[in-house]
Design an enzyme around this catalytic site. Structure first.
Site, short mmCIF file in Angstrom:
data_model
loop_
_atom_site.label_atom_id
_atom_site.label_comp_id
_atom_site.label_asym_id
_atom_site.label_seq_id
_atom_site.Cartn_x
_atom_site.Cartn_y
_atom_site.Cartn_z
N THR A 81 0.82 -1.22 0.00
CA THR A 81 0.00 0.00 0.00
C THR A 81 0.86 1.27 0.00
O THR A 81 0.44 2.31 -0.49
CB THR A 81 -0.94 0.02 1.22
OG1 THR A 81 -0.17 -0.33 2.38
CG2 THR A 81 -2.10 -0.95 1.04
N TYR A 108 11.81 -6.64 6.50
CA TYR A 108 12.07 -7.83 5.68
C TYR A 108 13.40 -7.72 4.97
O TYR A 108 13.89 -6.63 4.72
CB TYR A 108 10.93 -8.10 4.69
CG TYR A 108 10.78 -7.11 3.56
CD1 TYR A 108 10.16 -5.89 3.75
CD2 TYR A 108 11.25 -7.43 2.28
CE1 TYR A 108 9.99 -5.00 2.70
CE2 TYR A 108 11.08 -6.54 1.22
CZ TYR A 108 10.46 -5.33 1.44
OH TYR A 108 10.30 -4.45 0.41
N TRP A 124 10.19 -10.12 9.41
CA TRP A 124 10.04 -9.95 10.85
C TRP A 124 8.93 -8.90 11.02
O TRP A 124 9.21 -7.69 10.97
CB TRP A 124 11.33 -9.42 11.49
CG TRP A 124 12.48 -10.36 11.43
CD1 TRP A 124 12.88 -11.20 12.43
CD2 TRP A 124 13.41 -10.55 10.35
NE1 TRP A 124 14.00 -11.90 12.02
CE2 TRP A 124 14.33 -11.53 10.76
CE3 TRP A 124 13.54 -10.00 9.06
CZ2 TRP A 124 15.38 -11.96 9.94
CZ3 TRP A 124 14.58 -10.43 8.25
CH2 TRP A 124 15.47 -11.41 8.68
N ARG A 125 7.70 -9.36 11.10
CA ARG A 125 6.60 -8.38 11.10
C ARG A 125 5.48 -8.76 12.06
O ARG A 125 4.48 -8.07 12.13
CB ARG A 125 6.05 -8.20 9.69
CG ARG A 125 5.27 -9.39 9.18
CD ARG A 125 4.96 -9.37 7.71
NE ARG A 125 4.28 -8.19 7.21
CZ ARG A 125 3.82 -8.08 5.96
NH1 ARG A 125 3.96 -9.09 5.13
NH2 ARG A 125 3.22 -7.00 5.56
N ASN A 145 -4.58 -8.82 -3.03
CA ASN A 145 -3.16 -9.14 -2.78
C ASN A 145 -3.03 -10.33 -1.82
O ASN A 145 -2.47 -10.20 -0.73
CB ASN A 145 -2.48 -7.91 -2.19
CG ASN A 145 -1.18 -7.62 -2.90
OD1 ASN A 145 -0.61 -8.50 -3.56
ND2 ASN A 145 -0.71 -6.40 -2.80
N ALA A 196 4.94 -4.59 -9.41
CA ALA A 196 4.23 -4.39 -10.70
C ALA A 196 2.77 -4.03 -10.43
O ALA A 196 2.26 -3.02 -10.94
CB ALA A 196 4.31 -5.66 -11.55
N ASP A 208 1.37 -3.06 -7.58
CA ASP A 208 1.22 -1.85 -6.74
C ASP A 208 1.38 -0.59 -7.59
O ASP A 208 0.65 0.39 -7.41
CB ASP A 208 2.28 -1.81 -5.63
CG ASP A 208 2.34 -3.09 -4.82
OD1 ASP A 208 1.31 -3.79 -4.75
OD2 ASP A 208 3.41 -3.38 -4.26
P1 ADP Z 1 0.75 -8.46 -9.36
O1 ADP Z 1 2.16 -7.91 -9.31
O2 ADP Z 1 -0.17 -7.75 -8.42
O3 ADP Z 1 0.67 -9.95 -9.29
P2 ADP Z 1 0.48 -8.58 -12.22
O4 ADP Z 1 1.57 -9.58 -12.28
O5 ADP Z 1 -0.79 -8.93 -12.88
O6 ADP Z 1 0.16 -8.06 -10.77
O7 ADP Z 1 1.07 -7.27 -12.90
C1 ADP Z 1 0.48 -6.00 -12.76
C2 ADP Z 1 0.66 -5.23 -14.04
O8 ADP Z 1 2.05 -5.16 -14.38
C3 ADP Z 1 0.01 -5.89 -15.25
O9 ADP Z 1 -1.35 -5.53 -15.35
C4 ADP Z 1 0.84 -5.34 -16.38
O10 ADP Z 1 0.44 -4.02 -16.72
C5 ADP Z 1 2.23 -5.25 -15.77
N1 ADP Z 1 3.00 -6.48 -16.08
C6 ADP Z 1 3.24 -7.55 -15.27
N2 ADP Z 1 3.98 -8.49 -15.90
C7 ADP Z 1 4.23 -8.00 -17.14
C8 ADP Z 1 4.97 -8.46 -18.29
N3 ADP Z 1 5.59 -9.64 -18.29
N4 ADP Z 1 5.01 -7.66 -19.38
C9 ADP Z 1 4.40 -6.45 -19.40
N5 ADP Z 1 3.69 -5.95 -18.37
C10 ADP Z 1 3.60 -6.70 -17.25
#
Ligand code: ADP
Length: 303
Positions: free
Chosen positions: A30, A87, A101-102, A164, A256, A258
């Site tokens: 967050t 962490y 450690w949380r 999440n 990614a 977040d």
């Molecule tokens: P989380 O990290 O929450 O598991 P995701 O893996 O679905 O979420 O990734 C979140 C966003 O990051 C995706 O919607 C996309 O926009 C981007 N993303 C993740 N992996 C890739 C990838 N291999 N190539 C391009 N964009 C990616």
């Protein structure tokens, strides 16, 4: 000015800096969302973070770090005798793993003071929280937080929830699913990752994830599916797909989701449509996974 309040736990991060040295940072789902919302939101979006920290030196440093990012710290409670969670990132041939450690972190007490929580939630138009926020709270405080968020939803505020799902943080799978479901009921905008939903709720496909959350009364659902992009669903409209931005080399996928959430909320706050906000957020997430670390600098985002 629109005000966004992100609620959860920021931790001290110890990353490998070579030759046995550790580099100290601060991160957490967050908080990462707040960081990217701040970077993408411009002058008309004020972003604040709501958590609890101790009265120790490390907590002072964390607050100073949060403030230095331009994120408001007025919603951070200070609790004597508690400290931030921590962490460590391990690197083994490019693969990252984590030790935490949380269990006794100050953030677990962030919803203890219901009056204070109401005040900080009332002061914002957009609220964001996650399944990790709910996982770290004692059960009675989950109810305090969710009742305030339901109240915010009833007042017409945007309440964004990323489930999440982290099974390690929950003692029982059934309670995890129940609490995530209760979190979704309090939300107006849901930002789940399809992988997690399939693993823990048994959804056969993205349509099943959308149907399950729509049945709980969530108006807008954005299902993230890594490199396959996102599916946007609004009540009364057919779902639509927004592709991910291609990434030449995936360096580090930490944050990614977040960063996608933060960029997406920032654009919605600025008046963008869901499709515009999702396309922008995909670009930001692509930059984030092309660079090491959870919090990448503004220059690397290309904004
Ligand atoms: P989380 O990290 O929450 O598991 P995701 O893996 O679905 O979420 O990734 C979140 C966003 O990051 C995706 O919607 C996309 O926009 C981007 N993303 C993740 N992996 C890739 C990838 N291999 N190539 C391009 N964009 C990616």
């Amino acid at each position: 000015m629109t005000r966004l309040l992100s609620i959860g736990e920021c931790m001290v991060e110890l990353g490998q800096a070579g030759e046995g040295l550790l580099r100290k940072g601060f991160a957490g789902d967050t908080f990462n969302l707040a960081y990217y919302a701040r970077l993408c939101g411009g002058d008309r979006l004020a972003v604040s973070y709501c958590t609890a920290v101790g009265t120790d030196r490390l907590s002072d440093e964390m607050i100073a770090f949060i403030a230095a990012q331009g994120i408001g710290t007025e919603a951070i409670a200070r609790i004597d005798g508690r400290m931030p969670g921590l962490y460590m990132i391990h690197l083994d041939k490019g693969e990252r793993s984590f030790s935490y450690w949380r269990n006794a972190s100050a953030a677990r007490l962030l919803a203890q003071d219901a009056d204070r929580l109401r005040q900080v939630i009332e002061a914002a138009e957009i609220l964001a929280f996650s399944g990790i926020t709910l996982a770290i709270l004692p059960p009675e405080d989950v109810e305090t937080l969710l009742s305030e968020l339901r109240r915010a939803k009833a007042m017409g505020k945007m309440v964004a929830f990323d489930p999440n799902i982290r099974p390690r943080l929950w003692d029982e799978a059934a309670r995890m699913r129940e609490t995530i479901t209760a979190g979704a009921r309090a939300a107006t905008l849901l930002l789940p990752s399809f992988d997690d939903e399939a693993s823990h709720f048994g959804d056969a496909d993205i349509a099943a994830t959308i149907a399950r959350y729509q049945a709980l009364g969530v108006a807008t659902i954005v299902v993230k599916d890594g490199g396959a992009g996102v599916t946007l669903a609004e009540a009364g409209h057919p779902p639509r797909h927004v592709p991910a931005t291609p990434v030449a080399q995936v360096v580090d996928t930490t944050s990614a989701g977040d960063s996608f959430n933060g960029a997406f909320l920032a654009r919605l706050a600025g008046g963008a449509t869901l499709d515009e906000a999702a396309a922008f957020a995909a670009k930001i997430a692509a930059s984030v996974i092309g660079h090491p670390g959870a919090l990448i600098p503004r220059e690397a985002l290309g904004i």
